[in-house]
Design a protein around this motif. Structure first.
Motif, mmCIF file in Angstrom:
data_model
loop_
_atom_site.group_PDB
_atom_site.id
_atom_site.type_symbol
_atom_site.label_atom_id
_atom_site.label_comp_id
_atom_site.label_asym_id
_atom_site.label_seq_id
_atom_site.Cartn_x
_atom_site.Cartn_y
_atom_site.Cartn_z
ATOM 1 N N ARG A 224 0.911 -0.983 -0.025
ATOM 2 C CA ARG A 224 0.020 0.205 -0.075
ATOM 3 C C ARG A 224 0.884 1.252 0.123
ATOM 4 O O ARG A 224 0.547 2.309 -0.867
ATOM 5 C CB ARG A 224 -0.927 -0.006 1.246
ATOM 6 C CG ARG A 224 -2.108 -0.832 1.182
ATOM 7 C CD ARG A 224 -2.897 -1.064 2.350
ATOM 8 N NE ARG A 224 -4.036 -2.025 2.122
ATOM 9 C CZ ARG A 224 -4.810 -2.224 3.188
ATOM 10 N NH1 ARG A 224 -4.315 -2.129 4.654
ATOM 11 N NH2 ARG A 224 -5.618 -3.056 2.952
ATOM 12 N N THR A 225 2.000 1.373 0.748
ATOM 13 C CA THR A 225 2.910 2.333 0.658
ATOM 14 C C THR A 225 3.512 2.628 -0.484
ATOM 15 O O THR A 225 3.618 3.813 -0.864
ATOM 16 C CB THR A 225 3.868 2.143 1.968
ATOM 17 O OG1 THR A 225 3.402 1.847 3.179
ATOM 18 C CG2 THR A 225 4.982 3.401 1.853
ATOM 19 N N ALA A 226 4.045 1.485 -1.197
ATOM 20 C CA ALA A 226 4.585 1.763 -2.560
ATOM 21 C C ALA A 226 3.568 2.080 -3.524
ATOM 22 O O ALA A 226 3.935 3.201 -4.306
ATOM 23 C CB ALA A 226 5.344 0.468 -2.904
ATOM 24 N N MET A 227 2.304 1.785 -3.473
ATOM 25 C CA MET A 227 1.351 2.042 -4.567
ATOM 26 C C MET A 227 1.116 3.752 -4.255
ATOM 27 O O MET A 227 0.575 4.321 -5.172
ATOM 28 C CB MET A 227 0.368 1.117 -4.699
ATOM 29 C CG MET A 227 0.515 -0.180 -5.198
ATOM 30 S SD MET A 227 -0.977 -1.004 -5.418
ATOM 31 C CE MET A 227 -1.246 -1.605 -3.762
ATOM 32 N N LYS A 228 0.856 4.100 -3.039
ATOM 33 C CA LYS A 228 0.769 5.327 -2.746
ATOM 34 C C LYS A 228 1.614 6.366 -3.188
ATOM 35 O O LYS A 228 1.553 7.487 -3.549
ATOM 36 C CB LYS A 228 0.196 5.533 -1.167
ATOM 37 C CG LYS A 228 -0.241 6.837 -0.501
ATOM 38 C CD LYS A 228 -0.480 6.693 0.647
ATOM 39 C CE LYS A 228 -0.808 8.207 1.219
ATOM 40 N NZ LYS A 228 -1.287 8.212 2.689
ATOM 41 N N ARG A 229 2.769 5.828 -2.868
ATOM 42 C CA ARG A 229 4.061 6.837 -2.771
ATOM 43 C C ARG A 229 4.836 7.049 -4.272
ATOM 44 O O ARG A 229 5.314 7.759 -4.708
ATOM 45 C CB ARG A 229 5.075 6.627 -1.808
ATOM 46 C CG ARG A 229 4.693 6.542 -0.421
ATOM 47 C CD ARG A 229 4.589 7.892 -0.039
ATOM 48 N NE ARG A 229 5.462 8.826 -0.017
ATOM 49 C CZ ARG A 229 6.482 8.711 1.054
ATOM 50 N NH1 ARG A 229 6.039 8.054 2.011
ATOM 51 N NH2 ARG A 229 7.606 9.527 0.864
ATOM 52 N N GLY A 230 4.563 5.611 -5.067
ATOM 53 C CA GLY A 230 4.885 5.677 -6.349
ATOM 54 C C GLY A 230 6.396 5.335 -6.493
ATOM 55 O O GLY A 230 7.076 4.744 -5.613
ATOM 56 N N SER A 231 6.833 5.227 -7.913
ATOM 57 C CA SER A 231 8.000 4.676 -8.235
ATOM 58 C C SER A 231 9.213 5.428 -7.745
ATOM 59 O O SER A 231 10.267 4.762 -7.486
ATOM 60 C CB SER A 231 8.334 4.570 -9.995
ATOM 61 O OG SER A 231 7.176 3.598 -10.270
ATOM 62 N N GLY A 232 9.000 6.710 -7.587
ATOM 63 C CA GLY A 232 10.107 7.467 -6.723
ATOM 64 C C GLY A 232 10.419 6.953 -5.494
ATOM 65 O O GLY A 232 11.782 6.893 -5.276
ATOM 66 N N PHE A 233 9.477 6.470 -4.616
ATOM 67 C CA PHE A 233 9.897 6.220 -3.434
ATOM 68 C C PHE A 233 10.384 4.664 -3.334
ATOM 69 O O PHE A 233 11.178 4.496 -2.724
ATOM 70 C CB PHE A 233 8.373 5.892 -2.769
ATOM 71 C CG PHE A 233 8.302 5.338 -1.316
ATOM 72 C CD1 PHE A 233 8.853 5.788 -0.132
ATOM 73 C CD2 PHE A 233 7.908 3.960 -1.351
ATOM 74 C CE1 PHE A 233 8.883 5.154 0.956
ATOM 75 C CE2 PHE A 233 7.819 3.229 -0.178
ATOM 76 C CZ PHE A 233 8.418 3.806 1.000
ATOM 77 N N VAL A 234 9.768 4.151 -4.368
ATOM 78 C CA VAL A 234 10.472 2.620 -4.423
ATOM 79 C C VAL A 234 11.937 2.695 -4.781
ATOM 80 O O VAL A 234 12.771 1.941 -4.270
ATOM 81 C CB VAL A 234 9.504 1.758 -5.724
ATOM 82 C CG1 VAL A 234 10.408 0.576 -5.859
ATOM 83 C CG2 VAL A 234 8.280 1.520 -5.237
#
Length: 255
Positions: A224-234
């Protein structure tokens, strides 16, 4: 085991599930904890018990991702089908191939990945205009299902990271889509490896199922965190986790 050890293992499983859901590499955290908790058991028991939590956590993350992220099933289905038997084959080879053989090579690859991602800020964050030919798709299937699937069974650290980089490079996907696809393959190779470890009697089922609860919780939060924050966060988490994996493997190799 006393209460503190149980709580520590559950906390480690939850943290590993979060890391695994975002960029992979949860095993680097959880396996050493298992080895410390059971110093008289063989490393195969730690690997096998970890696979129970890993199967549950990666399967949960895969389900969470596929609900909101587009997945390339023309790659995923054959790659996942190959990852199961090759993950099992890797697990069969685990006791005969010393991990010291893998560490220097994997460390070199991880350092290359970290430097490449760090100095290519748009890689995996912006969509690239790359024609995904049948050759690229077939290469992605073989790399993910055969090569990385086997590696997951025989050793494992960094599997999610290698899958993310492979899909991003070969299929021109962003990190978020690559992470989603990586979970499907990782769940498949984990399942194949678990079947072998279970057949060999190298699984502590009660402990593994308990840790699976924590791993599932971590996977749900991480996806959920990754999908909310997006590829930059990943991307940021990937660099941090890879740096930690290199440091851990370097300590194991040279300490």
């Amino acid at each position: 085991m006393d209460l503190y050890e149980v709580v520590g293992l559950l906390a480690a499983a939850t943290a590993a599930g979060w890391v695994d859901a975002v960029v992979g590499g949860g095993g680097v955290l959880l396996i050493p904890v298992l080895l410390l908790a059971f110093p008289t058991y063989s490393p195969a028991v730690a690997l096998g018990t970890n696979k129970i939590a890993a199967v549950m956590g990666t399967a949960t993350a895969a389900y969470m991702y596929q609900r909101r992220t587009e997945l390339d099933r023309s790659v995923l289905l054959p790659a996942a089908g190959l990852a199961v038997p090759f993950g099992a084959l890797g697990a069969l080879s685990a006791s005969s191939v010393p991990t010291s053989y893998f560490r220097p090579v994997i460390m070199g690859l991880l350092i290359t990945v970290a430097l490449f991602v760090a100095f290519r800020p748009t890689f995996g964050v912006q969509q690239r205009n790359v024609v995904v030919t049948p050759r690229r798709r077939n290469t992605a299937i073989l790399v993910a299902g055969v090569g990385i699937g086997f590696y997951d069974g025989v050793f494992g650290p960094g599997v999610g990271t290698f899958l993310i980089i492979s899909f991003t490079t070969l299929l021109a996907t962003r990190f978020l889509e690559s992470a989603a696809m990586a979970k499907v393959i990782n769940a498949s190779s984990n399942l194949g490896a678990l079947a072998v470890f279970a057949w060999q009697g190298n699984v502590l089922w009660a402990l593994g199922l308990g840790m699976a609860v924590g791993n599932i919780a971590g996977a749900m939060i991480g996806s959920r965190t990754a999908m909310k924050r997006g590829s930059g966060f990943v991307r940021v988490v990937l660099v941090v986790v890879v740096t930690g994996m290199v440091a851990k493997m370097g300590f194991d190799q040279f300490a």
